[in-house]
Design an enzyme around this catalytic site. Sequence first.
Site, PDB file in Angstrom:
ATOM      1  N   GLY A 234       0.974  -1.211  -0.005  1.00  4.83           N
ATOM      2  CA  GLY A 234       0.054  -0.044   0.133  1.00  4.83           C
ATOM      3  C   GLY A 234       0.658   1.339   0.075  1.00  4.83           C
ATOM      4  O   GLY A 234       1.980   1.254  -0.658  1.00  4.83           O
ATOM      5  N   CYS A 235       0.425   2.081   0.801  1.00  8.00           N
ATOM      6  CA  CYS A 235       1.125   3.631   0.707  1.00  8.00           C
ATOM      7  C   CYS A 235       2.665   3.301   1.182  1.00  8.00           C
ATOM      8  O   CYS A 235       2.891   2.645   2.466  1.00  8.00           O
ATOM      9  CB  CYS A 235       0.562   4.579   1.774  1.00  8.00           C
ATOM     10  SG  CYS A 235       1.419   5.947   2.053  1.00  8.00           S
ATOM     11  N   PHE A 236       3.600   3.648   0.191  1.00  6.98           N
ATOM     12  CA  PHE A 236       4.905   3.412   0.379  1.00  6.98           C
ATOM     13  C   PHE A 236       5.624   4.340   1.585  1.00  6.98           C
ATOM     14  O   PHE A 236       6.551   3.997   2.225  1.00  6.98           O
ATOM     15  CB  PHE A 236       5.770   3.421  -0.895  1.00  6.98           C
ATOM     16  CG  PHE A 236       5.739   4.806  -1.671  1.00  6.98           C
ATOM     17  CD1 PHE A 236       5.211   5.971  -1.021  1.00  6.98           C
ATOM     18  CD2 PHE A 236       5.950   4.622  -2.974  1.00  6.98           C
ATOM     19  CE1 PHE A 236       5.239   7.090  -2.000  1.00  6.98           C
ATOM     20  CE2 PHE A 236       5.841   5.654  -4.068  1.00  6.98           C
ATOM     21  CZ  PHE A 236       5.519   6.959  -3.379  1.00  6.98           C
TER      22      PHE A 236
ATOM     23  N   CYS B 222       4.081   4.681   4.440  1.00 10.72           N
ATOM     24  CA  CYS B 222       3.972   3.764   5.682  1.00 10.72           C
ATOM     25  C   CYS B 222       4.930   2.653   5.725  1.00 10.72           C
ATOM     26  O   CYS B 222       5.626   2.467   6.923  1.00 10.72           O
ATOM     27  CB  CYS B 222       2.449   3.436   5.831  1.00 10.72           C
ATOM     28  SG  CYS B 222       1.264   4.675   5.857  1.00 10.72           S
TER      29      CYS B 222
ATOM     30  N   TYR C  12      -2.662  11.381   8.114  1.00  8.85           N
ATOM     31  CA  TYR C  12      -3.216  10.201   7.057  1.00  8.85           C
ATOM     32  C   TYR C  12      -3.267   9.041   7.453  1.00  8.85           C
ATOM     33  O   TYR C  12      -4.484   8.323   7.269  1.00  8.85           O
ATOM     34  CB  TYR C  12      -2.349  10.718   5.679  1.00  8.85           C
ATOM     35  CG  TYR C  12      -2.001   9.432   5.018  1.00  8.85           C
ATOM     36  CD1 TYR C  12      -3.233   9.016   4.077  1.00  8.85           C
ATOM     37  CD2 TYR C  12      -1.136   8.323   5.090  1.00  8.85           C
ATOM     38  CE1 TYR C  12      -3.284   7.985   3.437  1.00  8.85           C
ATOM     39  CE2 TYR C  12      -1.140   7.260   4.333  1.00  8.85           C
ATOM     40  CZ  TYR C  12      -2.104   6.879   3.561  1.00  8.85           C
ATOM     41  OH  TYR C  12      -2.212   5.815   2.719  1.00  8.85           O
TER      42      TYR C  12
END
Length: 226
Positions: free
Chosen positions: A43-45, A47, A200
């Site tokens: 997912g979100c890199f 994170c 976020y």
Amino acid sequence: MPRLPLSPVTKALALTAALLAALATQSGRAHAQDLRTAVVAGGCFWCVEADFERVPGVVSVVSGFAGGSVPNPSYRQVVAGGTGHLEVVRITYDATILPQDRLLHLFLRSIDPLDAGGQFCDRGENYTSAIFVETPQDRQLAETALAQASRDLGQQVVTPILDAAPFYPAEAYHQDYYLSDELILTRFGPRRKSVAYGLYRAACGRDARVEQLWGADAPFLPRSGG
């Protein structure tokens, strides 16, 4: 000209220096690095980068893209869809400290490997999870890690194993986003990147879902207490 005999103090200092040099050499041999790289999509890199940069044995984590058909894509191209790339991180690590199977264990317990449509609030192909492999040994380790995750969850995980693909670093704007003090305009108003990242991550429900899935086995959740 004959050499003058060394004084006891000089002899002691010379012996100490020799012992320290020998210990340093031996220590260097004992801690010789075995540097390797792993490319994973979770997912979100931002994170995944933030999670793994605090793991002992990790040397560096770079956010980027892999698995698509467009050379050197931009972030905007990837999130717009159609390039086939996933958001990934390339982890350089010392396998003498962090074995590859341990890295995969940590990775799978930091994501939702039951979700085939993205990760957490981020939906779409570019946010799906994956493990990229280069060798048959890499594939075997990944298969073992996925099988263990399925057993632990009591459900079949859907995170795929993909053949190694060219890795393209994301723009400098995205590297170490969670650490940056740069002021940016967000949906929360003007915020430093580090603050915006925290907002976020909480709003996206990443940690809440990981805790729901993995409980005490989740390695990167904020822990209360000392």
